[in-house]
Scaffold this motif. Structure first.
Motif, PDB file in Angstrom:
ATOM      1  N   SER A   1     -10.427  -1.222   5.813  1.00 33.81           N
ATOM      2  CA  SER A   1     -10.440  -1.415   4.104  1.00 33.81           C
ATOM      3  C   SER A   1     -11.665  -2.112   3.673  1.00 33.81           C
ATOM      4  O   SER A   1     -12.372  -2.899   4.386  1.00 33.81           O
ATOM      5  CB  SER A   1      -9.114  -2.142   3.965  1.00 33.81           C
TER       6      SER A   1
ATOM      7  N   ALA B   1      -1.041   2.045   7.107  1.00 39.87           N
ATOM      8  CA  ALA B   1      -1.597   0.851   6.467  1.00 39.87           C
ATOM      9  C   ALA B   1      -2.038  -0.214   7.634  1.00 39.87           C
ATOM     10  O   ALA B   1      -2.982  -0.833   7.471  1.00 39.87           O
ATOM     11  CB  ALA B   1      -0.771   0.322   5.425  1.00 39.87           C
TER      12      ALA B   1
ATOM     13  N   GLU C   1       0.898  -1.220   0.082  1.00 39.81           N
ATOM     14  CA  GLU C   1      -0.068  -0.097  -0.164  1.00 39.81           C
ATOM     15  C   GLU C   1       0.956   1.280   0.247  1.00 39.81           C
ATOM     16  O   GLU C   1       0.506   2.194  -0.630  1.00 39.81           O
ATOM     17  CB  GLU C   1      -0.954  -0.008   1.335  1.00 39.81           C
TER      18      GLU C   1
ATOM     19  N   ARG D   1      -7.367  -1.720  12.095  1.00 40.96           N
ATOM     20  CA  ARG D   1      -6.966  -0.907  11.015  1.00 40.96           C
ATOM     21  C   ARG D   1      -7.470  -1.579   9.599  1.00 40.96           C
ATOM     22  O   ARG D   1      -7.990  -0.873   8.646  1.00 40.96           O
ATOM     23  CB  ARG D   1      -5.505  -0.638  11.049  1.00 40.96           C
ATOM     24  N   ARG D   2      -7.056  -3.000   9.368  1.00 37.57           N
ATOM     25  CA  ARG D   2      -7.267  -3.512   8.149  1.00 37.57           C
ATOM     26  C   ARG D   2      -8.738  -3.606   8.053  1.00 37.57           C
ATOM     27  O   ARG D   2      -9.406  -3.478   6.680  1.00 37.57           O
ATOM     28  CB  ARG D   2      -6.636  -4.754   7.884  1.00 37.57           C
TER      29      ARG D   2
ATOM     30  N   ASP E   1      -7.814  -8.187   3.093  1.00 45.80           N
ATOM     31  CA  ASP E   1      -6.952  -6.889   3.506  1.00 45.80           C
ATOM     32  C   ASP E   1      -6.112  -7.105   4.630  1.00 45.80           C
ATOM     33  O   ASP E   1      -4.958  -6.045   4.935  1.00 45.80           O
ATOM     34  CB  ASP E   1      -7.905  -5.801   3.922  1.00 45.80           C
TER      35      ASP E   1
END
Ligand code: SF4
Length: 219
Positions: A135, A66, A55, A131-132, A142
């Motif tokens: 996405s 990311a 990313e 965090r993922r 992800d």
């Protein structure tokens, strides 16, 4: 399929655009004793780091943004689990702190509440999953995992109580939000039971799609 053996065949060449597979292999090319003793954890972290590097290369975002890990956490994680990943950080923008928004913060709190233990590894997994999950694709994709079953194993290992509550094998992201709603005492569900709900496939259907690391499974 998990924890693929590192190979130098796909080593990253900074002069050509690295592939996800070459990044993954490079990350695992200098396994620490911890990584050797815990290959699934090393694999999960390598998958996430691969997504972070990819990313960063594609969008210019930092690896911190990311993965939801600040610079200190990234340093500790790579030192303990994947020192070779630090070479890749030269290819991308320097890690820095990256704050969570309100939605991610709520999910982070949920995962923290149910995490297996207070270890740094579990804290890193918590931050990465939260965090993922922001996405757009299936969470296992992800996270850079090879297939959905690896996400289920991740949940069982680092969030066992939460994983055990997903008795009907709901899609993990859907399950997280359902759990958040439950804890807040309300529901976003459009029907009293899943069996009579028109959103059933959305919550429980197949999670098709390719892994970012799909080529690894064909080697
Ligand atoms: S299938 Fe319908 S009732 Fe079941 S969790 Fe999904 S939205 Fe809620």
């Amino acid at each position: 399929m998990t924890a693929l053996a590192p190979s130098r065949e796909l080593a990253v060449d900074a002069k050509t655009a690295p592939t996800a597979e070459s990044i993954y292999v490079s990350i695992l090319s200098e396994p620490t004793s911890l990584a050797t003793a815990h290959p699934f954890a090393a694999h999960v972290l390598a998958c996430a780091l691969t997504m972070g590097v990819m990313e960063s290369l594609e969008t210019g975002a930092t690896i911190s943004c990311a993965l939801g890990l600040d610079r200190r956490a990234l340093n500790q994680l790579t030192l303990q689990w994947a020192p070779a990943a630090r070479d890749l950080f030269d290819l991308v923008r320097e890690p820095q702190d990256c704050a969570r928004d309100e939605e991610e913060e709520q999910l982070h709190r949920l995962l923290t509440r149910f995490r297996a233990d207070p270890s740094p590894l579990c804290a890193w997994m918590t931050a990465i999953v939260a965090r993922r999950a922001m996405s757009p694709r299936h969470l296992w994709q992800d996270l850079g995992l090879l297939e959905r079953s690896e996400l289920t194993r991740l949940m069982n290992e680092w969030f066992p109580t939460l994983a055990a509550a997903n008795t009907d094998n709901m899609k993990w992201k859907k399950f997280f939000y359902r759990k958040l709603c439950e804890l807040e005492g309300f529901s976003l569900c459009v029907a009293p039971t899943c069996g009579e709900c028109g959103d059933f496939d959305n919550c429980f259907g197949e999670e098709h799609g390719a892994s970012a690391l799909a080529r690894l499974t064909r080697r």
